[in-house]
Write an enzyme that holds these catalytic residues in place. Structure first.
Site, PDB file in Angstrom:
ATOM      1  N   HIS A   1      42.212  16.825  38.448  1.00 36.07           N
ATOM      2  CA  HIS A   1      41.409  18.033  38.354  1.00 36.07           C
ATOM      3  C   HIS A   1      41.562  18.909  39.595  1.00 36.07           C
ATOM      4  CE1 HIS A   1      39.623  15.584  35.218  1.00 36.07           C
ATOM      5  NE2 HIS A   1      38.919  16.615  34.796  1.00 36.07           N
TER       6      HIS A   1
ATOM      7  N   GLU B   1      45.342  21.512  23.987  1.00 40.20           N
ATOM      8  CA  GLU B   1      45.842  22.689  24.692  1.00 40.20           C
ATOM      9  C   GLU B   1      47.135  23.228  24.104  1.00 40.20           C
ATOM     10  OE1 GLU B   1      42.867  20.823  27.286  1.00 40.20           O
ATOM     11  OE2 GLU B   1      44.590  20.030  26.147  1.00 40.20           O
TER      12      GLU B   1
END
Length: 327
Positions: free
Chosen positions: A129, A60
């Site tokens: 998450h 990322e």
């Protein structure tokens, strides 16, 4: 009008803007051939090719930094975070680079990029998450932060975000992708800096955003039957906040409640309360109330997970308690 699922509304927005502007591209993990983790970019690679739907490694910080560089040189990248929690790995690139380069370059560079993807508490996705990153980035200068809540505003807001010359963090809730709504067939854009008055009322102002909009509206059905008349505002823009709409409502109801999925400590509601007290304190007949998620990592267990976030019955109870003196 055509009934459209929210993930398809987002896909339509990206497709339309990519068709209009060859500088728009998408990059992220599995955005190309796989079509994105929630199919927002499904089959777009067939239309625009692998370089405009760029599948990246699991890195990322690297591909977000690459997107900043692409934006500096005239492209309009859209970053998809497979899960928004993963973008904590790119915090430096989003904050120090995307957020500040227009200023630190003396205006020589614009950073027209969108960072979008799924977040929020889903159904047993586990702590890592189930992140809500809006408060993490709220203090970063130079960023715009938007939270969509319906297929209609998702499409119109994303199209505007892609066209904006500033970095926009675009939050989508993982449990809203299958929400259905009739969308206009004609093209439309929505402003990135305006709240939406979802329901007009006079008893109390309820400020909310993202999935909690729907929890609030569920609570409102019960409240209406019991004779209460709340005003509901979907903030949509979390940075900057639409204090014109917020202030107009407070001057009418004189009571404010904030319902968020963000954590209580240091959450979005904390900033809103401070700002309301700074700007509209003399209009308040009661302290501002906030209903927020508990300050714990989100449990995997489904029952415990539900207990960590605000539920409609809690909103009903809080409104009744807050407006008891008026009723």
């Amino acid at each position: 009008m055509a009934e459209t699922l929210m993930f398809n509304a987002l896909r339509e927005a990206i497709d339309e803007e990519m068709a209009k502007d060859p500088t728009v591209l998408v990059m992220g993990e599995d955005v190309g051939h796989y079509g994105g983790s929630y199919k927002v970019t499904k089959d777009l690679y067939k239309k625009y090719g692998d370089l405009r739907l760029l599948d990246t490694p699991i890195a990322e910080n690297s591909f977000t930094g690459m997107a900043v560089g692409a934006a500096m040189t005239g492209l309009r990248p859209i970053i998809e975070g497979m899960n928004m929690g993963f973008l904590l790995l790119a915090f430096n690139q989003i904050a120090n680079n995307a957020g500040m380069l227009r200023y630190t370059s003396g205006g020589n560079f614009k950073i027209p990029m969108v960072i979008r993807g799924p977040g929020g508490v889903g159904r047993q996705l586990g702590a890592e998450h189930s992140q809500r990153l809006e408060a993490y980035f709220q203090a970063v200068p130079g960023l715009k932060i938007v939270a969509c809540s319906t297929p209609y505003n998702a499409k119109g807001l994303l199209k505007s975000a892609i066209r904006d010359n500033n970095p926009v963090l675009f939050f989508e809730h993982v449990l809203l992708y299958n929400l259905k709504e009739n969308l206009p067939e004609e093209e439309y854009y929505l402003p990135l800096d305006q709240a939406e008055i979802v329901r007009k009322g006079k008893d109390v102002t309820i400020l909310t955003y993202s999935r909690m909009r729907h929890h609030v509206l569920q609570a409102v059905k019960t409240l209406e039957k019991d004779g209460f008349d709340p005003e509901v505002i979907d903030l949509i823009s979390l940075k900057p906040l639409d204090f014109e709409a917020i202030g107009a409502s407070i001057r009418k109801t004189h009571r404010v409640m904030i319902v968020e999925e963000c954590m209580r400590t240091g959450g979005v509601a904390a900033e809103i309360i401070a700002s309301i007290n700074d700007r509209f304190f003399d209009e308040l007949d009661a302290p501002v109330l906030r209903l927020s998620s508990q300050d714990i990592p989100t449990p995997y267990n489904g029952t415990l997970e539900n207990l960590t976030i605000v539920q409609p019955h809690q909103i009903v109870e809080a409104v009744k308690k807050m407006t008891a003196a008026k009723v």
